[in-house]
Write a protein that holds these residues in place. Structure first.
Motif, PDB file in Angstrom:
ATOM      1  N   GLU A 206       0.829  -1.207   0.000  1.00  0.00           N
ATOM      2  CA  GLU A 206       0.000   0.000   0.000  1.00  0.00           C
ATOM      3  C   GLU A 206       0.864   1.258   0.000  1.00  0.00           C
ATOM      4  O   GLU A 206       0.557   2.257  -0.653  1.00  0.00           O
ATOM      5  N   ALA A 210       0.941   1.058  -4.451  1.00  0.00           N
ATOM      6  CA  ALA A 210      -0.499   0.892  -4.262  1.00  0.00           C
ATOM      7  C   ALA A 210      -1.215   0.558  -5.568  1.00  0.00           C
ATOM      8  O   ALA A 210      -2.248  -0.123  -5.559  1.00  0.00           O
ATOM      9  N   ASP A 214      -3.862  -2.436  -5.713  1.00  0.00           N
ATOM     10  CA  ASP A 214      -5.259  -2.177  -6.063  1.00  0.00           C
ATOM     11  C   ASP A 214      -5.683  -2.970  -7.298  1.00  0.00           C
ATOM     12  O   ASP A 214      -6.778  -3.551  -7.330  1.00  0.00           O
TER      13      ASP A 214
END
Length: 470
Positions: A206, A210, A214
Motif C-alpha cells: 500500500e 499501491a 489495487d
C-alpha cells in the motif's frame, strides 16, 4: 502460527532450451535424480514446520502439468493454485498470494515465497535459515534470505547487509563491482526467497506500490474458482489481470522499503541459470566430461552431453555443451551459453514451434507425441489418462483417422457414439464434431493420422470441455 509457503512457477524456458520450452518451462526440467525442479521445491516447502497449506502462482496453461508434478511426489498439505493468464512479474504474484492468504487465513499468517526453479543442496542449512526467517517475520519484519557468494557473479542481484539488517539491494553488477562485493564480506546473493506476515506485506504494498495492490485486488475479485486440478484453483480474468503493472517485487518494493531483515545462509543454492549449472549436477570423468544419457566420447575433454532418446557420439571435442532432445539439437561453446536466450528469441520471432512445444505435449487429459509430419499429413501418438476426456471439438482444415493401440476408447464422431477396442479405428471428416474419452481405469493409447491443407494446433473449435477451455 499459520505458515503458507508460496511457490512462484513459470517462465519462458529460454536459457535452458531445448529441454525447456514456453509450454514446458524450467521448473519442469528433470534432474539426474528423476525429480523436477518444481517437485524439489514442493518437497522443501512441505518439509517446513507448521505448514498449513501451499499456494502455487503459475500460468493457466501450466495448471494440470503442475498438478501432475505434485501428484507424483504424493503431497500432504492442501494445495491452491493462483492461475495467471499472462506473466506480470513477481510483484503481481506476491500481491496476489498475499491477498489470498490474508482472506483465507488472516493477516497474521506467515508467507514464505520460493521460486520454483532453484536448486538447494544443503536442506538442513535451508531449514535453519527458513526457521530464523519465520521467527523474524513473526515480529513484523519483511525478511529475505541471502546466499553466501562463492565467486564474483555478475548474473545475480546482491544484498548488502549489516548483520541481519539490509543496507541496500544492488542490481546485477559489473565484474569489478562483483569482485569488490566479494572482498568486503558484506554482500550476499539475492536468491529471491522472502518471508513475511500477510498484514506486513499488505501495508508495504500500500505504501510503495499501491497501484499494483489495487489492480491485483480487483483482479482477484473477478477470479473464477476451478476444480479438478488436485486442489482449489483460482483463474484470473485476462483483461483485469492485464491492468496490473508488470514489475519485479525487488524494483516495486524491496529497493524502496526500509527495515528489511536478511538471513544469511550457505545452503548450496543455484538458480540453474544455464546449461553449465545443469552440467555441474553430474560428476565429471577423468577427462572432465559430464554425461547424462547414452554417449560415447573419443578424444573429447571438458564437454557436457545431455541425451534423451538416442546415442550421442563425439570425437575430438573440447569445451562444448551438447543437448539432444527428441526434436532439437543444441551444440554450444561453454563460454557462449548466455546466447542460448538469443537463439530462443530468434526461434520465437520466426514462429518456429520448437520455442513453445516439445514433440511430446502434455494436456489436462494426457499427452500427445508427434511421430512424423510432412506436407499435408501429421502422425501422433495420443495417450489419454484413465477417466479423462478430450473436448468436444471440430477442425476446419483437417480430417483424422484414429486407431486404438491399447485400451478402450469411447468416441463421438458426428452423430454417432461408439466404443473402439484395440486394433479398431474410425475416420473423422473435417468439420465433424468429435470427442475422445477413456472410460476405463487403464491408459488409452491410440495413433492419430491427420490429413489436410493446414495442420496447426490452433485449428480447433471447442464446444464443450470438462477443463474449462471451451
Amino acid at each position: 502460527m499459520t505458515l503458507i509457503p508460496i511457490i512462484i512457477s513459470g517462465g519462458s524456458g529460454s536459457r535452458l532450451w531445448p529441454v525447456s520450452r514456453k509450454a514446458h518451462p524450467k521448473p519442469f526440467i528433470r534432474l539426474p535424480d528423476g525429480k523436477s525442479l518444481l517437485q524439489h521445491t514442493f518437497l522443501r516447502a512441505a518439509a517446513l514446520q507448521d505448514v498449513s497449506g501451499i499456494v502455487t502462482v503459475t500460468n493457466q496453461d501450466l495448471q494440470f502439468g503442475t498438478a501432475d508434478e505434485y501428484r507424483e511426489v504424493n503431497p500432504g498439505p492442501s494445495m491452491t493454485m493462483l492461475l495467471e493468464p499472462a506473466g506480470r512479474d513477481t510483484a503481481a504474484a506476491v500481491a496476489a498470494a498475499t491477498l489470498h492468504v490474508a482472506a483465507t487465513h488472516g493477516g497474521d499468517a506467515i508467507l514464505f515465497v520460493m521460486p520454483a526453479d532453484h536448486i538447494i543442496r544443503d536442506l538442513d542449512a535451508f531449514g535453519r535459515a527458513a526457521s530464523r526467517a519465520v521467527a523474524l517475520a513473526g515480529q513484523g519484519r519483511l525478511v529475505t534470505l541471502g546466499i553466501k557468494p562463492t565467486h564474483a557473479e555478475t548474473a545475480y542481484g546482491y544484498i548488502e547487509a549489516d548483520g541481519e539488517d539490509v543496507v541496500r539491494f544492488v542490481e546485477k553488477p559489473s565484474r569489478e563491482k562483483a569482485e569488490e562485493y566479494l572482498r568486503t564480506g558484506r554482500f550476499h546473493w539475492n536468491g529471491g526467497m522472502l518471508c513475511f506476515r500477510a498484514d506486513t506485506m499488505l501495508a508495504l504494498l500500500e505504501k510503495h506500490c499501491a497501484d499494483i495492490l489495487d489492480a491485483t485486488r480487483a483482479s482477484l475479485e473477478t477470479a473464477t474458482k476451478l476444480d479438478g486440478a488436485g486442489g482449489e484453483a483460482l483463474a484470473f480474468e485476462a483483461q483485469a489481470f492485464a491492468r496490473i503493472p508488470a514489475l519485479s517485487i525487488d524494483y516495486a518494493l524491496l529497493e524502496k522499503a526500509g527495515g528489511i531483515a536478511v538471513v544469511p545462509s550457505d545452503m548450496g543454492w543455484s538458480d540453474v541459470g544455464s546449461w553449465n549449472a545443469i552440467a555441474e549436477l553430474t560428476d565429471a570423468d577423468e577427462a572432465g566430461n559430464r554425461v547424462q544419457g547414452d554417449a560415447v566420447l573419443v578424444g573429447t575433454r571438458d564437454t557436457y552431453v545431455h541425451g534423451e532418446k538416442r546415442l550421442v557420439a563425439g570425437v575430438g571435442l573440447k569445451d562444448l555443451v551438447i543437448v539432444d532432445s527428441a526434436d532439437a539439437l543444441l551444440v554450444a561453446a561453454k563460454d557462449s551459453l548466455q546466447d542460448v536466450k538469443i537463439l530462443f528469441e530468434e526461434l520465437k520471432s520466426q514462429g518456429h514451434e520448437a520455442h513453445q512445444f516439445h514433440r511430446t505435449v502434455h494436456r489436462p487429459w494426457g499427452s500427445y507425441t508427434v511421430l512424423e509430419e510432412g506436407e499435408r499429413f501429421k502422425i501422433k501418438r495420443i495417450e489419454v489418462k484413465p477417466g479423462a476426456s478430450l473436448s468436444l471439438q471440430m477442425h476446419h482444415h483437417r480430417s483424422e483417422h484414429w486407431v486404438v493401440v491399447t485400451g478402450r476408447a469411447k468416441v463421438v464422431n458426428g452423430d454417432r457414439e461408439l466404443i473402439l477396442e484395440t486394433n479398431q479405428s474410425t475416420y473423422i471428416e473435417k468439420e465433424h464434431k468429435h470427442r475422445l474419452e477413456n472410460p476405463t481405469n487403464d491408459p488409452l493409447v491410440m495413433i492419430e493420422v491427420q490429413s489436410g491443407d493446414y495442420l496447426g494446433e490452433d485449428d480447433i473449435v471447442r464446444f464443450d470441455d470438462i477443463y474449462g477451455r471451451s
